[in-house]
Design a protein around this motif. Sequence first.
Motif: not given
Length: 236
Positions: A1-14
Amino acid sequence: MKIITWNCNMAFRKKAEFILAEQPDILIVPECEHPDKLIFKSDVTKSRDQFWFGQNLNKGVGIFSYSDFKIELLSIHNPEFKYVLPLSIKNDEIEFIVFAIWAQKPKNHDCYTEQIWNAVHFYDNLLNKENVILVGDFNSSSIWDKPNRIYNHTNLVNLLKDKNIYSTYHSFYNQEQGKETISTLFMHRKIERPYHIDFCFASKNLIDKIKSVEIGKYENWTKHSDHKPVAVKFQI
Protein backbone atom coordinates in the motif's frame (compact mmCIF):
# COMPACT_ATOMS: atom_id res chain seq x y z
CA MET A 1 0.00 0.00 0.00
CA LYS A 2 1.28 3.42 -0.94
CA ILE A 3 0.02 6.47 0.96
CA ILE A 4 0.93 9.98 -0.12
CA THR A 5 0.30 13.34 1.51
CA TRP A 6 0.70 16.53 -0.50
CA ASN A 7 -0.42 20.03 0.40
CA CYS A 8 -1.31 21.11 -3.12
CA ASN A 9 -1.43 24.85 -2.36
CA MET A 10 -5.02 24.96 -3.69
CA ALA A 11 -6.44 24.28 -7.18
CA PHE A 12 -5.98 20.51 -6.93
CA ARG A 13 -8.13 20.08 -10.04
CA LYS A 14 -5.29 21.59 -12.08
CA LYS A 15 -2.52 19.56 -10.44
CA ALA A 16 -3.94 16.10 -9.78
CA GLU A 17 -2.29 14.50 -12.80
CA PHE A 18 1.18 15.21 -11.41
CA ILE A 19 0.67 13.55 -8.03
CA LEU A 20 -1.31 10.67 -9.56
CA ALA A 21 1.74 9.82 -11.63
CA GLU A 22 3.20 8.64 -8.29
CA GLN A 23 0.46 5.97 -8.17
CA PRO A 24 -0.93 6.36 -4.64
CA ASP A 25 -3.41 3.93 -3.16
CA ILE A 26 -4.44 6.58 -0.65
CA LEU A 27 -3.89 10.30 -1.18
CA ILE A 28 -4.23 12.99 1.51
CA VAL A 29 -4.50 16.52 0.06
CA PRO A 30 -4.56 19.55 2.38
CA GLU A 31 -5.76 22.78 0.73
CA CYS A 32 -7.95 20.81 -1.66
CA GLU A 33 -11.16 22.35 -3.00
CA HIS A 34 -14.62 20.82 -2.47
CA PRO A 35 -15.41 17.81 -4.72
CA ASP A 36 -18.04 19.86 -6.58
CA LYS A 37 -15.18 21.99 -7.87
CA LEU A 38 -12.98 19.04 -8.84
CA ILE A 39 -13.51 19.05 -12.57
CA PHE A 40 -10.54 17.15 -13.98
CA LYS A 41 -9.20 16.65 -17.46
CA SER A 42 -10.73 13.62 -19.15
CA ASP A 43 -7.51 11.61 -18.93
CA VAL A 44 -7.02 12.10 -15.17
CA THR A 45 -7.60 8.93 -13.16
CA LYS A 46 -10.76 9.16 -11.09
CA SER A 47 -10.72 8.11 -7.44
CA ARG A 48 -12.72 5.04 -6.44
CA ASP A 49 -13.73 6.63 -3.15
CA GLN A 50 -13.23 10.06 -1.58
CA PHE A 51 -13.99 12.20 1.43
CA TRP A 52 -13.68 15.95 1.89
CA PHE A 53 -13.93 18.16 4.94
CA GLY A 54 -13.69 21.92 5.21
CA GLN A 55 -15.36 25.24 5.86
CA ASN A 56 -14.02 27.02 2.80
CA LEU A 57 -15.12 25.36 -0.45
CA ASN A 58 -11.82 26.34 -2.02
CA LYS A 59 -9.57 25.04 0.74
CA GLY A 60 -10.26 21.93 2.82
CA VAL A 61 -8.80 18.44 3.16
CA GLY A 62 -9.40 15.82 0.49
CA ILE A 63 -8.83 12.11 1.01
CA PHE A 64 -8.88 9.92 -2.08
CA SER A 65 -8.70 6.16 -2.69
CA TYR A 66 -7.30 4.88 -5.97
CA SER A 67 -7.57 1.20 -5.05
CA ASP A 68 -10.17 -0.93 -3.30
CA PHE A 69 -9.93 0.96 0.01
CA LYS A 70 -13.12 2.59 1.30
CA ILE A 71 -13.01 5.80 3.35
CA GLU A 72 -15.32 6.56 6.27
CA LEU A 73 -15.28 9.36 8.83
CA LEU A 74 -15.54 7.83 12.30
CA SER A 75 -18.55 8.80 14.41
CA ILE A 76 -16.25 9.92 17.24
CA HIS A 77 -15.10 12.83 15.04
CA ASN A 78 -14.97 16.06 17.00
CA PRO A 79 -15.31 19.08 14.65
CA GLU A 80 -13.54 21.21 17.25
CA PHE A 81 -10.32 19.76 15.83
CA LYS A 82 -11.29 20.92 12.36
CA TYR A 83 -8.57 19.34 10.29
CA VAL A 84 -7.54 16.32 12.34
CA LEU A 85 -9.93 13.83 10.80
CA PRO A 86 -10.28 10.29 12.25
CA LEU A 87 -11.00 7.92 9.39
CA SER A 88 -11.49 4.23 8.83
CA ILE A 89 -9.78 3.26 5.59
CA LYS A 90 -10.26 -0.41 4.79
CA ASN A 91 -10.74 -3.12 2.23
CA ASP A 92 -11.72 -6.77 2.63
CA GLU A 93 -8.31 -7.67 4.07
CA ILE A 94 -7.17 -4.86 6.37
CA GLU A 95 -8.36 -1.73 8.17
CA PHE A 96 -6.36 1.38 9.05
CA ILE A 97 -7.25 4.15 11.46
CA VAL A 98 -5.97 7.19 9.58
CA PHE A 99 -5.85 10.72 10.94
CA ALA A 100 -5.77 13.07 7.96
CA ILE A 101 -4.16 16.29 9.19
CA TRP A 102 -3.89 19.89 8.11
CA ALA A 103 -2.90 21.76 11.26
CA GLN A 104 -4.38 25.21 11.73
CA LYS A 105 -3.00 28.22 13.57
CA PRO A 106 -4.81 28.87 16.89
CA LYS A 107 -6.48 32.22 17.45
CA ASN A 108 -4.41 33.24 20.46
CA HIS A 109 -0.84 32.21 19.52
CA ASP A 110 1.30 30.85 16.69
CA CYS A 111 1.85 27.20 17.66
CA TYR A 112 0.10 24.96 15.14
CA THR A 113 0.96 21.87 17.18
CA GLU A 114 -1.65 22.67 19.84
CA GLN A 115 -4.52 21.48 17.65
CA ILE A 116 -2.91 18.10 17.00
CA TRP A 117 -1.83 17.78 20.66
CA ASN A 118 -5.40 18.30 21.86
CA ALA A 119 -6.80 15.99 19.20
CA VAL A 120 -4.55 13.03 19.99
CA HIS A 121 -5.55 13.32 23.64
CA PHE A 122 -9.21 13.35 22.69
CA TYR A 123 -8.75 10.35 20.37
CA ASP A 124 -6.43 8.57 22.80
CA ASN A 125 -8.22 5.20 22.60
CA LEU A 126 -7.97 5.13 18.81
CA LEU A 127 -4.19 5.38 19.06
CA ASN A 128 -4.17 1.97 20.71
CA LYS A 129 -5.53 0.29 17.58
CA GLU A 130 -3.33 -2.04 15.55
CA ASN A 131 -2.87 -0.09 12.31
CA VAL A 132 -2.73 3.65 13.04
CA ILE A 133 -1.46 6.36 10.70
CA LEU A 134 -1.28 10.13 11.26
CA VAL A 135 -0.48 11.86 8.01
CA GLY A 136 -0.56 15.30 6.48
CA ASP A 137 0.65 18.88 6.92
CA PHE A 138 1.49 19.27 10.62
CA ASN A 139 2.87 22.82 10.18
CA SER A 140 5.21 21.81 12.99
CA SER A 141 8.86 21.07 13.71
CA SER A 142 11.12 20.57 16.70
CA ILE A 143 13.16 23.58 15.57
CA TRP A 144 10.26 25.78 16.71
CA ASP A 145 9.90 24.23 20.16
CA LYS A 146 9.47 26.55 23.13
CA PRO A 147 10.68 24.72 26.27
CA ASN A 148 7.84 25.87 28.51
CA ARG A 149 5.13 24.99 26.00
CA ILE A 150 3.73 21.54 26.71
CA TYR A 151 2.22 21.07 23.26
CA ASN A 152 5.43 21.63 21.30
CA HIS A 153 6.47 19.31 18.47
CA THR A 154 8.98 17.23 20.42
CA ASN A 155 6.44 16.52 23.14
CA LEU A 156 3.93 15.46 20.48
CA VAL A 157 6.49 13.07 18.97
CA ASN A 158 7.21 11.64 22.42
CA LEU A 159 3.51 11.26 23.18
CA LEU A 160 3.06 9.26 19.98
CA LYS A 161 6.17 7.23 20.79
CA ASP A 162 4.54 6.24 24.07
CA LYS A 163 1.76 4.80 21.92
CA ASN A 164 4.30 2.95 19.75
CA ILE A 165 3.66 5.33 16.85
CA TYR A 166 6.70 6.68 14.99
CA SER A 167 7.56 8.94 12.07
CA THR A 168 8.08 6.86 8.95
CA TYR A 169 10.64 9.28 7.51
CA HIS A 170 12.76 9.43 10.65
CA SER A 171 12.59 5.68 11.17
CA PHE A 172 13.47 4.85 7.57
CA TYR A 173 16.35 7.33 7.28
CA ASN A 174 17.47 7.08 10.92
CA GLN A 175 17.33 10.84 11.41
CA GLU A 176 16.42 13.04 14.36
CA GLN A 177 13.44 15.36 14.55
CA GLY A 178 14.51 18.86 13.58
CA LYS A 179 17.66 17.60 11.86
CA GLU A 180 16.12 16.32 8.65
CA THR A 181 18.29 16.31 5.53
CA ILE A 182 15.27 16.45 3.18
CA SER A 183 12.71 19.22 3.40
CA THR A 184 8.97 19.08 2.69
CA LEU A 185 8.27 22.83 2.57
CA PHE A 186 10.11 25.69 0.94
CA MET A 187 8.60 28.85 2.39
CA HIS A 188 7.27 31.08 -0.37
CA ARG A 189 8.83 28.50 -2.72
CA LYS A 190 12.31 29.81 -1.95
CA ILE A 191 15.03 27.17 -1.92
CA GLU A 192 16.88 29.05 0.84
CA ARG A 193 13.92 28.61 3.24
CA PRO A 194 13.56 24.84 3.71
CA TYR A 195 11.57 23.13 6.49
CA HIS A 196 10.36 19.63 7.30
CA ILE A 197 6.74 19.94 8.46
CA ASP A 198 4.79 17.24 6.58
CA PHE A 199 4.74 13.83 8.22
CA CYS A 200 3.46 10.30 8.11
CA PHE A 201 3.48 8.64 11.53
CA ALA A 202 2.57 4.96 11.81
CA SER A 203 2.18 2.31 14.49
CA LYS A 204 5.19 0.04 15.13
CA ASN A 205 3.80 -2.95 13.26
CA LEU A 206 3.53 -0.76 10.14
CA ILE A 207 6.96 0.81 10.67
CA ASP A 208 8.37 -2.71 10.41
CA LYS A 209 6.70 -3.06 6.99
CA ILE A 210 8.00 0.12 5.36
CA LYS A 211 9.35 -0.52 1.88
CA SER A 212 10.20 3.06 0.96
CA VAL A 213 9.81 6.69 2.03
CA GLU A 214 10.21 9.33 -0.66
CA ILE A 215 9.92 13.12 -0.66
CA GLY A 216 9.49 15.03 -3.89
CA LYS A 217 12.37 17.08 -5.23
CA TYR A 218 12.33 20.86 -5.14
CA GLU A 219 12.83 21.25 -8.88
CA ASN A 220 9.99 18.86 -9.72
CA TRP A 221 7.28 20.25 -7.46
CA THR A 222 7.91 23.94 -6.73
CA LYS A 223 5.96 25.10 -9.77
CA HIS A 224 2.90 23.33 -8.32
CA SER A 225 3.17 24.02 -4.58
CA ASP A 226 5.40 25.24 -1.77
CA HIS A 227 5.06 21.74 -0.25
CA LYS A 228 6.60 18.52 -1.54
CA PRO A 229 4.75 15.19 -1.47
CA VAL A 230 5.65 12.61 1.15
CA ALA A 231 5.11 9.07 -0.14
CA VAL A 232 5.32 6.00 2.08
CA LYS A 233 5.03 2.48 0.76
CA PHE A 234 4.21 -0.40 3.11
CA GLN A 235 4.70 -4.05 2.28
CA ILE A 236 1.14 -5.16 3.05
